[in-house]
Write an enzyme that holds these catalytic residues in place. Structure first.
Site, short mmCIF file in Angstrom:
data_model
loop_
_atom_site.label_atom_id
_atom_site.label_comp_id
_atom_site.label_asym_id
_atom_site.label_seq_id
_atom_site.Cartn_x
_atom_site.Cartn_y
_atom_site.Cartn_z
N HIS A 69 0.82 -1.22 0.00
CA HIS A 69 0.00 0.00 0.00
C HIS A 69 0.85 1.27 0.00
O HIS A 69 0.36 2.35 -0.33
CB HIS A 69 -0.98 0.00 1.18
N ASP B 204 0.21 -7.63 1.38
CA ASP B 204 0.55 -6.22 1.54
C ASP B 204 2.07 -6.02 1.56
O ASP B 204 2.60 -5.21 2.29
CB ASP B 204 -0.05 -5.66 2.83
N SER C 51 4.81 2.52 8.09
CA SER C 51 4.50 1.33 7.30
C SER C 51 5.66 0.94 6.40
O SER C 51 6.21 1.78 5.68
CB SER C 51 3.25 1.58 6.44
#
Length: 391
Positions: free
Chosen positions: A143, A173, A249
């Site tokens: 993402h 992911d 992230s």
């Protein structure tokens, strides 16, 4: 008379001399003995005091060391000792966290996701990445680079490089990107199966994007093997209370030895009342995915080739997955499975949802066969499905 008197006088003189000598001898001996006793008492007192002081000092010293407490990020950690007084090899002091940060931070990068439109190049977002190969391979979250026309990487040295996408896997992911560089610092991938609840966890990344690069936070492992559903996908993650923010992230979650045990991916909720719940994809689950992305640009996963939803009969006797669609040229299609069938069992295990199917298929590879049971028109039919690849 004279002889007697002379005798008496001599006797008296001799007796007095003897008594006087005896008195003198007694006085001298008593004084020496008294001095020796005093010296002995003083020596014994000093000896006892020295021994007692040494024993007490050693006890207090060992006790003090055995209860030495460090509080990194408000986490209380008691340092343990062996009977010899030596410190346990696992050092969880503030200095250890500093050492991890110094060792790992050079291999953590900032990633910018950019897209081109009528108004030029726009920033879509940012995140972090981990250099896993000295020749420029970097792992991050899918993402973080999703929808990017251009990916930029900022090294810990401040140097900015263009990056190409080597491979992505939306389901996990995860993504691997590559920069044109050599001899880059890399991280050491650990073993997440050895992680325990209560272990120190250290997160490194670019919190809030490029404004706070190389941010380091520490906490503990709060839980293992959490199952989090995100965008319809079930993730197995490590839960930690180490603070994470947008931009973290794709960055590493490390243990106290500096090994990467997870890739920071999700933070629970946008509710400001929720604190201390952050998540990371386990590194053991990520290793094979990363390897596949580096070599093939994708991850090959087995699939039945059906789509459907959970159902249960009114009498609770029939429960499973109601098949709504069957993909062409899939294993399910070849096995004769049709829409309106209900898949009730797979590999000898009852299934109630698609997530149950995904968990079972984790132990299989594309091309392998698996036994299944379906319910059709009041009958249970057994069939064998050859697993195809997810498109």
């Amino acid at each position: 008379m004279d002889n007697n008197n002379g005798y008496d006088n001599i006797k008296d003189v001799s007796w007095e001399n003897v008594e006087s000598d005896k008195a003198k001898i007694k006085f001298i001996n008593s004084k020496r003995r008294s001095n020796m006793i005093r010296l002995g008492k003083v020596f014994c007192f000093i000896l006892v005091a020295a021994i007692s002081g040494g024993v007490s000092g050693a006890y207090m010293s060992s006790k003090k060391e055995a209860t030495k407490i460090y509080t990194p990020n408000n986490q209380v950690v008691v340092e343990s000792h062996e009977s010899t007084g030596k410190t346990n090899s696992q050092n969880t002091s503030q200095n250890s966290i500093t050492e991890v940060a110094e060792a790992v931070s050079p291999a953590v990068v900032g990633i910018s996701n950019k897209a081109e439109d009528y108004f030029g190049v726009q920033d879509l977002g940012s995140g972090s990445g981990i250099i896993i190969d000295s020749n420029g391979y970097i792992v991050t979250n899918y993402h973080v680079i999703q929808g990017a026309d251009k990916v930029m990487v900022k090294l810990s040295s401040g140097k900015i490089l263009d990056a190409s996408v080597a491979g992505v896997d939306e389901k996990s992911d995860l993504a691997v990107i590559k920069v044109n560089a050599k001899n880059l610092p890399i991280v050491k991938l650990g073993d997440s199966s050895k992680v325990k609840v209560g272990d120190i966890a250290i997160a490194i990344g670019n919190s809030l994007g490029g404004e706070f690069p190389g941010s380091v936070t520490a906490g503990i492992i709060s839980a293992l093997n959490r199952k989090i559903e995100y965008n319809g996908v079930i993730y197995k993650v490590i839960q930690t209370d180490a603070a994470m923010n947008p931009g973290n992230s794709g960055g590493p979650l490390c243990n106290i030895q500096g090994d990467v045990i997870g890739i920071n991916s999700l933070k629970l909720g946008t509710d400001s009342n929720i604190e201390g719940m952050s998540f990371a994809i386990t590194i053991n689950e990520a290793k094979n995915i990363i390897k596949s992305l580096m070599s093939n640009g994708k991850v090959s996963r087995p699939d039945l080739g059906i789509g459907g939803e959970s159902v249960i009969s009114q009498d609770n006797k029939i429960q499973g997955i109601y098949v709504q669609q069957v993909e062409k040229n899939s294993g399910a299609s070849a096995a004769g499975i049709k829409p309106t069938d209900i898949l009730i069992e797979l590999d000898g295990k009852k299934v109630k949802s698609i997530s149950d199917v995904e968990i079972i298929l984790e132990g299989y590879k594309v091309g392998e066969k698996i036994q299944s049971k379906i319910w059709r028109d009041g009958k249970v039919i057994e069939t064998e499905i050859t697993l195809s690849e997810i498109k």
